[in-house]
Scaffold this active site. Structure first.
Site, short mmCIF file in Angstrom:
data_model
loop_
_atom_site.label_atom_id
_atom_site.label_comp_id
_atom_site.label_asym_id
_atom_site.label_seq_id
_atom_site.Cartn_x
_atom_site.Cartn_y
_atom_site.Cartn_z
N HIS A 1 -72.37 -68.66 -83.40
CA HIS A 1 -72.50 -67.80 -82.22
C HIS A 1 -72.65 -68.69 -80.99
O HIS A 1 -73.30 -69.73 -81.05
CB HIS A 1 -73.71 -66.86 -82.38
CG HIS A 1 -73.73 -65.77 -81.36
ND1 HIS A 1 -74.10 -66.00 -80.06
CD2 HIS A 1 -73.39 -64.47 -81.43
CE1 HIS A 1 -73.99 -64.88 -79.38
NE2 HIS A 1 -73.55 -63.93 -80.19
N GLU B 1 -65.53 -63.93 -79.34
CA GLU B 1 -66.48 -63.49 -78.32
C GLU B 1 -66.31 -64.37 -77.08
O GLU B 1 -66.83 -65.51 -77.05
CB GLU B 1 -67.91 -63.63 -78.82
CG GLU B 1 -68.22 -62.80 -80.04
CD GLU B 1 -69.71 -62.48 -80.14
OE1 GLU B 1 -70.03 -61.33 -80.44
OE2 GLU B 1 -70.55 -63.36 -79.88
O1 LIG Z 1 -73.24 -61.01 -81.25
C1 LIG Z 1 -73.00 -60.20 -80.36
C2 LIG Z 1 -72.48 -60.60 -79.10
O2 LIG Z 1 -73.07 -61.75 -78.60
C3 LIG Z 1 -72.27 -59.53 -78.09
O3 LIG Z 1 -73.46 -59.17 -77.44
P1 LIG Z 1 -73.42 -57.96 -76.38
O4 LIG Z 1 -72.76 -56.81 -77.10
O5 LIG Z 1 -74.84 -57.70 -76.04
O6 LIG Z 1 -72.59 -58.43 -75.25
#
Ligand SMILES: O=C[C@H](O)COP(=O)(O)O
Length: 239
Positions: free
Chosen positions: A97, A164
């Protein structure tokens, strides 16, 4: 082959013991009989995996961890091995991540963690994504391609990729559907037809339909909107 969508909530550092029955809440809102076509996963903080499994292990909701260590065991104070997480009830583990890459985890580290995860029978969800600067300079695909090559062990099967864009995480900004489409096609070309590719970054009920209807988007990795079971279920219904 049709890939079963995966709707994954990453709780990050949120929650306490009182959250352990949230899978039941989710199942009340969106019953299993209505969602046999998709997988639902919750990745709580590691300390909640075992109590959540004990409480809700009978539901069809998968449990996952948010990282694992790159060694099998040893003198690593405060760390957790893939095997420990699996024995506590985890089925999946998020690796690489951007919030962990930002703390110094390199793609080479992530590759070793992926190997540990596979040895423990955990399905790794390997995160990739570019910064805003990299996107603006036209380097997004090159960055993601390099991360993929360096993070995936040779011959890896049964894993998930989460794209992401770093600038979209927790900011309320999302990549445009065209940008997501282009990046997911690019990743598909790298990983082949059998790997689920999730989109993550400010996914919420209001934008989930547009994002989840893109052909190579096979689900979502959800942060903020995955803390409340109502919004998680709303997103899952759109998958
Ligand atoms: O792991 C999840 C992501 O980092 C997305 O986070 P978010 O939906 O709060 O932008």
């Amino acid at each position: 082959m049709t890939l079963k969508p995966l709707i994954a909530a990453n709780w990050k550092m949120h929650g306490d013991m009182s959250w352990c029955d949230k899978p039941y809440d989710f199942a009340d809102i969106y019953p299993p009989t209505e969602r046999e076509h998709l997988d639902v996963l919750i990745c709580p903080p590691a300390v909640l995996i075992f109590p959540m499994m004990e409480k809700c292990g009978g539901t069809d909701i998968w449990l996952g961890a948010q990282t694992c260590h790159k060694e099998k065991k040893g003198a690593h104070t405060g760390e957790m091995s893939a095997e420990m997480l699996a024995s506590a009830g985890a089925d999946y583990v998020i690796l690489g991540h951007s919030e962990r890459r930002a703390m110094g985890e390199s793609s080479a580290d992530i590759r070793v963690r992926v190997e540990r995860a596979k040895e423990a029978d955990l399905i790794p969800i390997i995160c990739v994504g570019e910064s805003l600067k990299e996107r603006e300079s036209g380097d997004a695909e090159a960055v993601v391609g390099t991360q993929l090559k360096a993070s995936l062990p040779e011959g890896l099967t049964d894993y998930v990729i989460a794209y992401e864009p770093i600038w979209a995480i927790g900011t309320g900004m999302t990549a445009t559907p065209d940008d997501v489409d282009a990046m997911h096609r690019f990743i598909r070309g790298e990983v082949g037809p059998n790997v689920r590719i999730l989109y993550g970054g400010s996914v919420k009920p209001a934008n989930a339909k547009a994002l989840l209807s893109i052909p190579d988007v096979n689900g979502a990795l959800i942060g903020g909107a995955g803390l409340e079971m109502e919004s998680l279920a709303e997103i899952a219904r759109l998958a």
